[in-house]
Design an enzyme around this catalytic site. Structure first.
Site, PDB file in Angstrom:
ATOM      1  N   TYR A 136       6.017  -2.341 -10.377  1.00  0.00           N
ATOM      2  CA  TYR A 136       4.746  -2.539 -10.268  1.00  0.00           C
ATOM      3  C   TYR A 136       3.974  -1.231  -9.430  1.00  0.00           C
ATOM      4  O   TYR A 136       4.006  -1.339  -8.423  1.00  0.00           O
ATOM      5  CB  TYR A 136       4.292  -3.653  -9.576  1.00  0.00           C
ATOM      6  CG  TYR A 136       2.695  -4.242  -9.853  1.00  0.00           C
ATOM      7  CD1 TYR A 136       1.771  -3.142 -10.431  1.00  0.00           C
ATOM      8  CD2 TYR A 136       2.218  -5.275  -9.472  1.00  0.00           C
ATOM      9  CE1 TYR A 136       0.373  -3.555 -10.578  1.00  0.00           C
ATOM     10  CE2 TYR A 136       0.973  -5.520  -9.667  1.00  0.00           C
ATOM     11  CZ  TYR A 136       0.073  -4.702 -10.193  1.00  0.00           C
ATOM     12  OH  TYR A 136      -1.219  -5.140 -10.225  1.00  0.00           O
ATOM     13  N   LYS A 165       5.193  -1.270 -14.543  1.00  0.00           N
ATOM     14  CA  LYS A 165       3.964  -1.883 -14.715  1.00  0.00           C
ATOM     15  C   LYS A 165       2.985  -0.519 -14.325  1.00  0.00           C
ATOM     16  O   LYS A 165       2.763  -0.598 -13.145  1.00  0.00           O
ATOM     17  CB  LYS A 165       3.685  -3.069 -14.207  1.00  0.00           C
ATOM     18  CG  LYS A 165       2.104  -3.566 -14.480  1.00  0.00           C
ATOM     19  CD  LYS A 165       1.876  -4.948 -13.531  1.00  0.00           C
ATOM     20  CE  LYS A 165       0.404  -5.206 -13.583  1.00  0.00           C
ATOM     21  NZ  LYS A 165       0.048  -6.413 -13.058  1.00  0.00           N
ATOM     22  N   VAL A 207       0.831  -5.794 -19.525  1.00  0.00           N
ATOM     23  CA  VAL A 207       0.942  -6.777 -18.361  1.00  0.00           C
ATOM     24  C   VAL A 207      -0.741  -7.034 -18.496  1.00  0.00           C
ATOM     25  O   VAL A 207      -1.361  -6.388 -17.702  1.00  0.00           O
ATOM     26  CB  VAL A 207       1.272  -6.307 -17.307  1.00  0.00           C
ATOM     27  CG1 VAL A 207       1.330  -7.533 -16.303  1.00  0.00           C
ATOM     28  CG2 VAL A 207       2.670  -6.344 -17.461  1.00  0.00           C
TER      29      VAL A 207
END
Length: 306
Positions: A136, A165, A207
């Site tokens: 992330y 992400k 996401v």
């Protein structure tokens, strides 16, 4: 389960009762709505999941329950956001034991690690597990950027680091990643208000946040974009944007939970120190939600493109 890092993966909210315990009944209602819409994975324990307020036992309960509910149809991914490498490794071990399919990992929390420390942290955790990992990368909110050179070091040594992400807010970063790594690193947009733009520039998935309240519309945008039905995707996205902007806010959890109430697949209950919205702030958010529902589009048969 091997993870195909593509499609819409909701970062689902954690449902609480009025007594501040896990509301697994409403959690199941929402997960079913996500499955019915055709999402490609479920992500637990992110910001929307209020992970910083959950106990380790609660996180494990949520993973086990999600695994039971999806019943092998799609992967269940748990976010790791820990202060120490030891705790992150333990979280990865628990995820494996509880049946999670993969991990989403933030850099170390609180301490602003430098690039060497951040790479060492990710490597140490990745090499402690065989679960696939999505890094992330959100320097805007978490203060640490995972650069392309850092990714290069990670990808060389950690085959299970497979996706990012992408939340830098820089759309051109998608092209940089593709130019540097090709298909070695899957890219999932992590910013709702840049999602369609990211998909059109080659991102593999999304996401998503407002998907918690509007799962079908979110999956429709992804499916239509990837099928080349760009005008249809843009039309839905333009309707969706005022709602998506509720995700780009300090109180995104409260905002999205209000939207879940409006669509009948969630509750407003948050865990302190968060508090429900009140006054003018609440009225402004409700007005956006109500306007969105009033003008909710009729969706084409997007599932034919999934």
């Amino acid at each position: 389960m091997k993870i195909n890092w593509k499609g819409v993966m909701p970062a689902v909210t954690t449902k609480f009762t009025t007594n501040d315990t896990l509301d697994l009944e409403m959690f199941a209602v929402n997960i079913k709505a996500q499955l019915d819409a055709g999402v490609h994975g479920i992500i637990l324990g992110g910001t929307l999941g209020e992970a910083s307020t959950l106990t380790n036992d609660e996180k494990r309960i949520l993973v086990r329950e999600a695994v039971r509910l999806v019943n092998g149809k799609i992967p269940v991914i748990i976010n790791i956001a820990e202060q120490s490498t030891v705790a992150a490794k333990q979280a990865a071990q628990h995820a494996k034991e509880d049946g999670a399919s993969g991990l989403m990992m933030l850099p170390p929390m609180r301490y602003k690690a430098d690039s060497r420390e951040t790479v060492t942290y990710f490597k140490s955790v990745a090499q402690s597990t065989d679960l696939p990992i999505m890094v992330y990368n959100n320097p805007v909110d978490y203060g640490i950027e995972v650069t392309l050179d850092m990714f290069s070091a990670l990808l060389n040594d950690c085959p299970n680091i497979q996706a990012v992400k992408e939340s830098t807010r820089d759309i051109s970063n998608i092209t940089r990643i593709k130019n540097r790594f090709g298909d070695r690193l899957a890219i999932l947009s992590g910013v709702d208000t840049l999602a369609l733009e990211s998909l059109l520039m080659g991102a593999d998935g999304w996401v998503a946040g407002l998907v918690c309240a509007f799962p079908a519309e979110t999956v429709a945008i992804y499916a239509l974009a990837k099928a080349g039905k760009i005008d249809e995707a843009i039309a839905i996205y333009r309707w969706f944007l005022p709602l998506l902007e509720l995700d780009i806010n300090t109180k995104l959890v409260q905002n999205i939970k209000l939207a879940e109430v409006a669509t009948g697949i969630g509750t407003e209950h948050v865990r302190e120190p968060r508090l429900p919205l009140i006054g003018e702030e609440r009225e402004r958010v409700l007005e956006i939600i109500q306007e969105g529902i009033k003008n909710r589009p009729v969706l084409p048969n997007y599932k034919q493109y999934l």
